[in-house]
Design an enzyme around this catalytic site. Sequence first.
Site, PDB file in Angstrom:
ATOM      1  N   GLU A 197      -3.133  10.434   2.827  1.00 50.27           N
ATOM      2  CA  GLU A 197      -4.353  10.633   3.605  1.00 50.27           C
ATOM      3  C   GLU A 197      -4.359  12.053   4.165  1.00 50.27           C
ATOM      4  O   GLU A 197      -3.346  12.529   4.675  1.00 50.27           O
ATOM      5  CB  GLU A 197      -4.438   9.631   4.759  1.00 50.27           C
ATOM      6  CG  GLU A 197      -4.592   8.186   4.307  1.00 50.27           C
ATOM      7  CD  GLU A 197      -4.699   7.225   5.480  1.00 50.27           C
ATOM      8  OE1 GLU A 197      -5.621   6.401   5.482  1.00 50.27           O
ATOM      9  OE2 GLU A 197      -3.844   7.308   6.383  1.00 50.27           O
ATOM     10  N   THR A 227       1.472  10.359   5.031  1.00 45.02           N
ATOM     11  CA  THR A 227       1.914   9.381   4.034  1.00 45.02           C
ATOM     12  C   THR A 227       2.414   8.131   4.740  1.00 45.02           C
ATOM     13  O   THR A 227       2.944   8.203   5.852  1.00 45.02           O
ATOM     14  CB  THR A 227       3.041   9.957   3.151  1.00 45.02           C
ATOM     15  OG1 THR A 227       4.226  10.150   3.933  1.00 45.02           O
ATOM     16  CG2 THR A 227       2.624  11.282   2.533  1.00 45.02           C
ATOM     17  N   ASN A 228       2.240   7.001   4.087  1.00 40.82           N
ATOM     18  CA  ASN A 228       2.704   5.743   4.658  1.00 40.82           C
ATOM     19  C   ASN A 228       2.921   4.750   3.520  1.00 40.82           C
ATOM     20  O   ASN A 228       2.340   4.884   2.441  1.00 40.82           O
ATOM     21  CB  ASN A 228       1.685   5.184   5.656  1.00 40.82           C
ATOM     22  CG  ASN A 228       2.291   4.193   6.629  1.00 40.82           C
ATOM     23  OD1 ASN A 228       3.464   3.825   6.529  1.00 40.82           O
ATOM     24  ND2 ASN A 228       1.497   3.732   7.585  1.00 40.82           N
ATOM     25  N   ARG A 239       5.488   3.304   8.552  1.00 39.40           N
ATOM     26  CA  ARG A 239       6.502   4.198   7.984  1.00 39.40           C
ATOM     27  C   ARG A 239       5.898   5.579   7.728  1.00 39.40           C
ATOM     28  O   ARG A 239       6.059   6.181   6.675  1.00 39.40           O
ATOM     29  CB  ARG A 239       7.054   3.616   6.688  1.00 39.40           C
ATOM     30  CG  ARG A 239       7.610   2.207   6.845  1.00 39.40           C
ATOM     31  CD  ARG A 239       8.063   1.672   5.513  1.00 39.40           C
ATOM     32  NE  ARG A 239       8.378   0.253   5.595  1.00 39.40           N
ATOM     33  CZ  ARG A 239       8.815  -0.472   4.576  1.00 39.40           C
ATOM     34  NH1 ARG A 239       8.990   0.094   3.395  1.00 39.40           N
ATOM     35  NH2 ARG A 239       9.078  -1.749   4.715  1.00 39.40           N
ATOM     36  N   GLU A 240       5.227   6.112   8.731  1.00 37.23           N
ATOM     37  CA  GLU A 240       4.506   7.359   8.566  1.00 37.23           C
ATOM     38  C   GLU A 240       5.450   8.563   8.501  1.00 37.23           C
ATOM     39  O   GLU A 240       6.381   8.675   9.293  1.00 37.23           O
ATOM     40  CB  GLU A 240       3.535   7.583   9.725  1.00 37.23           C
ATOM     41  CG  GLU A 240       2.490   6.496   9.901  1.00 37.23           C
ATOM     42  CD  GLU A 240       2.911   5.415  10.882  1.00 37.23           C
ATOM     43  OE1 GLU A 240       4.128   5.332  11.180  1.00 37.23           O
ATOM     44  OE2 GLU A 240       2.052   4.656  11.335  1.00 37.23           O
ATOM     45  N   ARG A 290       9.514   6.028  19.976  1.00 41.02           N
ATOM     46  CA  ARG A 290       9.004   4.788  19.380  1.00 41.02           C
ATOM     47  C   ARG A 290      10.125   3.776  19.186  1.00 41.02           C
ATOM     48  O   ARG A 290       9.924   2.569  19.341  1.00 41.02           O
ATOM     49  CB  ARG A 290       8.347   5.134  18.045  1.00 41.02           C
ATOM     50  CG  ARG A 290       7.763   3.971  17.263  1.00 41.02           C
ATOM     51  CD  ARG A 290       7.101   4.506  16.010  1.00 41.02           C
ATOM     52  NE  ARG A 290       6.551   3.478  15.156  1.00 41.02           N
ATOM     53  CZ  ARG A 290       5.967   3.720  13.975  1.00 41.02           C
ATOM     54  NH1 ARG A 290       5.866   4.964  13.538  1.00 41.02           N
ATOM     55  NH2 ARG A 290       5.484   2.735  13.249  1.00 41.02           N
ATOM     56  N   GLU A 317       0.843  -1.193   0.000  1.00 45.58           N
ATOM     57  CA  GLU A 317       0.000   0.000   0.000  1.00 45.58           C
ATOM     58  C   GLU A 317       0.876   1.240   0.000  1.00 45.58           C
ATOM     59  O   GLU A 317       1.938   1.265   0.642  1.00 45.58           O
ATOM     60  CB  GLU A 317      -0.912  -0.006   1.235  1.00 45.58           C
ATOM     61  CG  GLU A 317      -1.940   1.093   1.278  1.00 45.58           C
ATOM     62  CD  GLU A 317      -2.962   0.851   2.404  1.00 45.58           C
ATOM     63  OE1 GLU A 317      -3.341  -0.321   2.624  1.00 45.58           O
ATOM     64  OE2 GLU A 317      -3.357   1.828   3.059  1.00 45.58           O
ATOM     65  N   TRP A 343      -9.135   8.039  15.415  1.00 43.60           N
ATOM     66  CA  TRP A 343      -7.694   8.269  15.413  1.00 43.60           C
ATOM     67  C   TRP A 343      -7.254   9.501  14.614  1.00 43.60           C
ATOM     68  O   TRP A 343      -6.150  10.023  14.817  1.00 43.60           O
ATOM     69  CB  TRP A 343      -6.975   7.064  14.804  1.00 43.60           C
ATOM     70  CG  TRP A 343      -7.337   6.817  13.367  1.00 43.60           C
ATOM     71  CD1 TRP A 343      -8.411   6.136  12.898  1.00 43.60           C
ATOM     72  CD2 TRP A 343      -6.643   7.300  12.205  1.00 43.60           C
ATOM     73  NE1 TRP A 343      -8.443   6.143  11.526  1.00 43.60           N
ATOM     74  CE2 TRP A 343      -7.362   6.840  11.069  1.00 43.60           C
ATOM     75  CE3 TRP A 343      -5.487   8.047  12.016  1.00 43.60           C
ATOM     76  CZ2 TRP A 343      -6.962   7.136   9.769  1.00 43.60           C
ATOM     77  CZ3 TRP A 343      -5.086   8.330  10.711  1.00 43.60           C
ATOM     78  CH2 TRP A 343      -5.820   7.876   9.606  1.00 43.60           C
ATOM     79  N   ASP A 400       0.128   5.302   0.670  1.00 45.64           N
ATOM     80  CA  ASP A 400      -0.960   6.138   1.178  1.00 45.64           C
ATOM     81  C   ASP A 400      -0.677   7.624   1.068  1.00 45.64           C
ATOM     82  O   ASP A 400       0.411   8.095   1.408  1.00 45.64           O
ATOM     83  CB  ASP A 400      -1.203   5.859   2.665  1.00 45.64           C
ATOM     84  CG  ASP A 400      -1.784   4.487   2.928  1.00 45.64           C
ATOM     85  OD1 ASP A 400      -2.448   3.949   2.035  1.00 45.64           O
ATOM     86  OD2 ASP A 400      -1.586   3.970   4.039  1.00 45.64           O
TER      87      ASP A 400
END
Length: 291
Positions: A108, A122-123, A132-133, A273, A104, A198, A106
């Site tokens: 968004e 984006t990812n 991987r945002e 993270r 995918e 979210w 992305d």
Amino acid sequence: MASSSYYGFRFLLCLSLLLGFNTIVLGGNFNTLFDNLFGEERVDIRDDGNSMTLTLDEYCGSGIVSKNEYLYGRFDMKVKLVPGNSAGTVTAYYLSSVGAKHDEIDIEFLGNLTGDPYLLSTNVYADGNGGREVQFYLWFDPTEDYHTYSIDWNPDRIIILVDDIPIRVMLNRQSIGVPFPTKRPMRVYTTLWNGDSWATRWGEVKIDLSNAPFVAGFKNFKANACIANQGQIENCKGFNGGKNRGLDTESKRNMKKILSKWVVYDYCADLRRYAHGLPYECRKENLLQFE
């Protein structure tokens, strides 16, 4: 002077190379290139198929999906986002395969309260692995007019662009064990839906349905892409190839400015993270070099 037979040979050679790829250059007809995904009459296609609005109301959102599957290409869409209080809404334009180990790419747009900027998120997923945002604020109001958002995908890299300015590049690092989408054809999706669990401040701000219906506009969809329906991917393997294709000196300079001013979140900089070490692809030697 070259003979006419020489030019005829060159023409036939170029034509044969083009036909070696099952390519398509699309002019943007939503009627012929897409199917309704969900939302029924909330998908409103106009102007002989050249423009469209998607609506989210108190009952349902809406979306479309391309009839064809693609493996590599550049995909452009002009988008005008939901104005006003758009908190909780998600307007998405992305490529995706299906299945547990799906790929995918992305784009968004995460809505926000009136006066606060949209977040462009984006990812990239490969073999079912995401996380991987990279997220951005935009340097313009995306609700006032249409702007072009692009995904440029080939075997060597993925570029996300806004008005033809690259804002993110992910290089193929399969050689160091990082999954990259190279095996699965993907369809194009365009959707508008309620993601208030979210989307806005990680779910803190909920959608206000008294503002419904929420409407986003789309037009001028274009794709220069390789069709790979029924998994027919062999002819697509080299399509649109080249690590630096579309990344000349000026575009890298513009991208560097965007990264210095408009990035809100980058997984490669998230030390909370990744307290025990950033992902291997985040090391400097594995990133796009600007010099």
